[in-house]
Design a protein around this motif. Sequence first.
Motif, PDB file in Angstrom:
ATOM      1  N   ARG A  35     133.929   8.349  -9.872  1.00  0.00           N
ATOM      2  CA  ARG A  35     135.359   8.087  -9.670  1.00  0.00           C
ATOM      3  C   ARG A  35     136.240   9.319 -10.073  1.00  0.00           C
ATOM      4  O   ARG A  35     137.389   9.310  -9.990  1.00  0.00           O
ATOM      5  N   PHE A  36     135.614  10.206 -10.905  1.00  0.00           N
ATOM      6  CA  PHE A  36     136.247  11.093 -11.670  1.00  0.00           C
ATOM      7  C   PHE A  36     136.054  12.552 -10.884  1.00  0.00           C
ATOM      8  O   PHE A  36     136.766  13.507 -11.327  1.00  0.00           O
ATOM      9  N   CYS A  37     135.082  12.607  -9.880  1.00  0.00           N
ATOM     10  CA  CYS A  37     134.831  13.760  -9.387  1.00  0.00           C
ATOM     11  C   CYS A  37     134.824  13.791  -7.879  1.00  0.00           C
ATOM     12  O   CYS A  37     134.495  13.033  -7.206  1.00  0.00           O
ATOM     13  N   ASN A  38     135.496  14.847  -7.453  1.00  0.00           N
ATOM     14  CA  ASN A  38     135.634  14.981  -5.772  1.00  0.00           C
ATOM     15  C   ASN A  38     135.037  16.378  -5.487  1.00  0.00           C
ATOM     16  O   ASN A  38     135.283  16.892  -4.390  1.00  0.00           O
ATOM     17  N   PHE A 175     125.044  12.742 -18.009  1.00  0.00           N
ATOM     18  CA  PHE A 175     125.078  11.464 -18.252  1.00  0.00           C
ATOM     19  C   PHE A 175     126.739  10.863 -18.444  1.00  0.00           C
ATOM     20  O   PHE A 175     126.940   9.799 -18.274  1.00  0.00           O
ATOM     21  N   GLU A 176     127.672  11.788 -19.017  1.00  0.00           N
ATOM     22  CA  GLU A 176     128.747  11.726 -19.142  1.00  0.00           C
ATOM     23  C   GLU A 176     129.311  10.593 -20.260  1.00  0.00           C
ATOM     24  O   GLU A 176     130.057  10.750 -21.170  1.00  0.00           O
ATOM     25  N   THR A 177     128.528   9.602 -20.101  1.00  0.00           N
ATOM     26  CA  THR A 177     128.639   8.522 -21.204  1.00  0.00           C
ATOM     27  C   THR A 177     127.320   7.885 -21.399  1.00  0.00           C
ATOM     28  O   THR A 177     126.454   7.745 -20.481  1.00  0.00           O
ATOM     29  N   GLY A 178     127.161   6.967 -22.732  1.00  0.00           N
ATOM     30  CA  GLY A 178     126.054   6.095 -22.645  1.00  0.00           C
ATOM     31  C   GLY A 178     126.401   4.647 -22.608  1.00  0.00           C
ATOM     32  O   GLY A 178     125.672   3.726 -22.834  1.00  0.00           O
ATOM     33  N   SER A 179     127.685   4.335 -22.587  1.00  0.00           N
ATOM     34  CA  SER A 179     128.355   2.995 -22.571  1.00  0.00           C
ATOM     35  C   SER A 179     128.238   2.531 -21.039  1.00  0.00           C
ATOM     36  O   SER A 179     128.537   2.947 -19.939  1.00  0.00           O
ATOM     37  N   ASP A 180     127.576   1.350 -20.803  1.00  0.00           N
ATOM     38  CA  ASP A 180     127.302   0.845 -19.608  1.00  0.00           C
ATOM     39  C   ASP A 180     128.719   0.276 -19.031  1.00  0.00           C
ATOM     40  O   ASP A 180     128.963   0.452 -17.651  1.00  0.00           O
ATOM     41  N   ARG A 181     129.663  -0.030 -19.661  1.00  0.00           N
ATOM     42  CA  ARG A 181     131.128  -0.510 -19.194  1.00  0.00           C
ATOM     43  C   ARG A 181     131.626   0.861 -18.775  1.00  0.00           C
ATOM     44  O   ARG A 181     132.397   0.719 -17.579  1.00  0.00           O
ATOM     45  N   VAL A 182     131.535   1.876 -19.530  1.00  0.00           N
ATOM     46  CA  VAL A 182     132.212   3.135 -19.115  1.00  0.00           C
ATOM     47  C   VAL A 182     131.664   3.428 -17.770  1.00  0.00           C
ATOM     48  O   VAL A 182     132.000   3.983 -16.632  1.00  0.00           O
ATOM     49  N   LEU A 183     130.305   3.521 -17.738  1.00  0.00           N
ATOM     50  CA  LEU A 183     129.272   4.178 -16.454  1.00  0.00           C
ATOM     51  C   LEU A 183     129.730   3.262 -15.319  1.00  0.00           C
ATOM     52  O   LEU A 183     129.957   3.819 -14.298  1.00  0.00           O
ATOM     53  N   GLU A 184     130.042   1.822 -15.655  1.00  0.00           N
ATOM     54  CA  GLU A 184     130.492   1.024 -14.455  1.00  0.00           C
ATOM     55  C   GLU A 184     131.972   1.609 -14.080  1.00  0.00           C
ATOM     56  O   GLU A 184     132.208   1.572 -12.638  1.00  0.00           O
ATOM     57  N   LEU A 185     132.641   1.576 -14.970  1.00  0.00           N
ATOM     58  CA  LEU A 185     134.200   2.048 -14.504  1.00  0.00           C
ATOM     59  C   LEU A 185     134.318   3.325 -13.806  1.00  0.00           C
ATOM     60  O   LEU A 185     135.049   3.354 -12.957  1.00  0.00           O
ATOM     61  N   ILE A 186     133.555   4.314 -14.181  1.00  0.00           N
ATOM     62  CA  ILE A 186     133.784   5.598 -13.702  1.00  0.00           C
ATOM     63  C   ILE A 186     132.680   5.540 -12.347  1.00  0.00           C
ATOM     64  O   ILE A 186     132.575   6.505 -11.638  1.00  0.00           O
ATOM     65  N   HIS A 187     131.932   4.520 -12.113  1.00  0.00           N
ATOM     66  CA  HIS A 187     131.241   4.328 -10.815  1.00  0.00           C
ATOM     67  C   HIS A 187     129.921   5.450 -10.807  1.00  0.00           C
ATOM     68  O   HIS A 187     129.679   6.030  -9.821  1.00  0.00           O
ATOM     69  N   LYS A 188     129.194   5.485 -11.725  1.00  0.00           N
ATOM     70  CA  LYS A 188     128.247   6.694 -11.930  1.00  0.00           C
ATOM     71  C   LYS A 188     126.890   6.454 -11.438  1.00  0.00           C
ATOM     72  O   LYS A 188     126.123   7.116 -11.131  1.00  0.00           O
ATOM     73  N   GLY A 189     126.820   4.846 -11.102  1.00  0.00           N
ATOM     74  CA  GLY A 189     125.679   4.593 -10.186  1.00  0.00           C
ATOM     75  C   GLY A 189     124.519   4.653 -11.072  1.00  0.00           C
ATOM     76  O   GLY A 189     123.409   4.791 -10.582  1.00  0.00           O
ATOM     77  N   ILE A 244     129.577  18.794 -25.064  1.00  0.00           N
ATOM     78  CA  ILE A 244     130.754  18.207 -24.753  1.00  0.00           C
ATOM     79  C   ILE A 244     131.508  18.967 -23.421  1.00  0.00           C
ATOM     80  O   ILE A 244     131.790  20.002 -23.330  1.00  0.00           O
ATOM     81  N   ARG A 245     131.963  17.981 -22.538  1.00  0.00           N
ATOM     82  CA  ARG A 245     133.109  18.224 -21.672  1.00  0.00           C
ATOM     83  C   ARG A 245     134.004  17.265 -21.616  1.00  0.00           C
ATOM     84  O   ARG A 245     134.083  16.032 -21.167  1.00  0.00           O
ATOM     85  N   THR A 246     135.128  17.584 -22.316  1.00  0.00           N
ATOM     86  CA  THR A 246     136.346  16.822 -22.410  1.00  0.00           C
ATOM     87  C   THR A 246     136.725  16.040 -21.105  1.00  0.00           C
ATOM     88  O   THR A 246     136.910  16.908 -20.262  1.00  0.00           O
ATOM     89  N   GLY A 247     136.619  15.049 -21.104  1.00  0.00           N
ATOM     90  CA  GLY A 247     137.244  14.013 -19.940  1.00  0.00           C
ATOM     91  C   GLY A 247     138.644  14.285 -19.406  1.00  0.00           C
ATOM     92  O   GLY A 247     139.439  14.109 -20.262  1.00  0.00           O
ATOM     93  N   ALA A 248     138.721  14.576 -18.111  1.00  0.00           N
ATOM     94  CA  ALA A 248     140.284  14.526 -17.639  1.00  0.00           C
ATOM     95  C   ALA A 248     140.458  13.972 -16.361  1.00  0.00           C
ATOM     96  O   ALA A 248     139.242  13.646 -15.578  1.00  0.00           O
ATOM     97  N   VAL A 249     141.475  13.417 -16.032  1.00  0.00           N
ATOM     98  CA  VAL A 249     141.480  12.523 -14.750  1.00  0.00           C
ATOM     99  C   VAL A 249     142.302  13.453 -13.614  1.00  0.00           C
ATOM    100  O   VAL A 249     143.244  13.871 -13.859  1.00  0.00           O
ATOM    101  N   LYS A 250     141.499  14.002 -12.650  1.00  0.00           N
ATOM    102  CA  LYS A 250     142.010  15.182 -11.884  1.00  0.00           C
ATOM    103  C   LYS A 250     142.802  14.574 -10.499  1.00  0.00           C
ATOM    104  O   LYS A 250     142.250  13.640 -10.126  1.00  0.00           O
ATOM    105  N   PRO A 251     143.911  14.906 -10.451  1.00  0.00           N
ATOM    106  CA  PRO A 251     144.357  14.518  -8.997  1.00  0.00           C
ATOM    107  C   PRO A 251     143.537  14.678  -7.885  1.00  0.00           C
ATOM    108  O   PRO A 251     142.627  15.729  -7.646  1.00  0.00           O
ATOM    109  N   GLY A 252     143.455  13.650  -6.826  1.00  0.00           N
ATOM    110  CA  GLY A 252     142.780  13.599  -5.898  1.00  0.00           C
ATOM    111  C   GLY A 252     141.291  12.824  -6.027  1.00  0.00           C
ATOM    112  O   GLY A 252     140.497  12.751  -5.258  1.00  0.00           O
TER     113      GLY A 252
END
Length: 383
Positions: A35-38, A175-189, A244-252
């Motif tokens: 959900r953060f990547c287009n 991986f972006e995160t090791g948290s299952d809740r965050v993985l679900e939130l960002i729809h990492k599959g 480290i890749r600081t998270g940002a929420v990108k338009p689009g």
Amino acid sequence: MSQARTFHIGPIRPPSEAESLLLQVTRGCTWNKCRFCNLYRDTRFKAYSADEVKRDIDVIASYAEEIRGYLHGLQWDLDGLNERLASIPDDEQRQCFYMVARWLLGGGETVFLQDGNTTALSSGRLSDVLIYLKKTFPQIRRITSYGRAEELSRHDADYFAELKEAGLDRIHSGFETGSDRVLELIHKGTTSDHEIRAGKNIRAGGIELSIYFMPGIGGKELSEENAEGTARVLNEAEPDFIRIRTGAVKPGTELYDDYLQGRFSLCSDDDKVREIRRVIELTPKAGTRLVSDHMVNLLQDIEGCLGLERDRRRMLGRIDEYMELPETDRRVFQLLRRTLRAYDLDDMKRLSEAEMGQLREAVAAPTDRQWDEKMNGYISRFI
Ligand code: SF4
């Protein structure tokens, strides 16, 4: 030159592969739903056949042969190379020539296999390509590639051992995160279990693993969890590198829509720094090296081995030095970083009182939300 003298080049590579030859063995991403990547939204996934990739390797070899003609002893004829480059009328061919020339001028020893998920290929097809590549360019000493955690978790250690034998040295995985809740939130599959299994098998197969962590990608609500879940995965899988890749929420992106609809709250830069601190705190025995090799990171000088006391003290000390600044000065530093006017805190210390005074005035007015949105906008421009 004929049209056939081009080879495929994909859009991205890790910063650590800036000197590498880029060789596309797949195009796009098999998942394409984060959900953060287009990045690949308009690209249909394609796995090139071994023959197609070998043809590209042959084209690269033909450029390499021509380019080596400009090497006299240990000296490159750069004027001659530049002239040759400028004389190539076709944009794509010029880009191919440029990439091979730059690669050879840098030593020609590292290769990055693109795109988003190379390990979707069978070990047989990938090995075939790797062996051909090394045979064509015997000077290569490192080949790396991207792989998705869920896909990687489907392979056992033998799969990776076969790839290692064929020449693959390192896998980069977001991986972006090791948290299952965050993985679900960002729809990492993917899940933290996938990450851990993949990590263990990759390392058991003798391949290095470099994972990416996105502080802030869980939003304010899951900020602590983002750090703690990631630390757990690090402790279990012990990748060779965490980048480290600081998270940002990108338009689009869908996550940006969530933000606009009020379903996602942006982390501040300070929240993200606190996440990194927490990860370091919770991984005192990990043999992993933390790397901050991207301009999106606020504190780019935070690097070191998580399990080494001296490195840990230095990293935590640097973080604390930042966090102990007055809030206005933290904002000034964020602004300086995001506008590429400072690399580290020492650069800010070199500013005069008058310059600092002006900057403090400039950053004082926005509310926290306005400020976080502004910083998010700056970071988004880099990704
Ligand atoms: S797996 Fe990687 S490339 Fe694919 S959608 Fe997710 S972040 Fe983008």
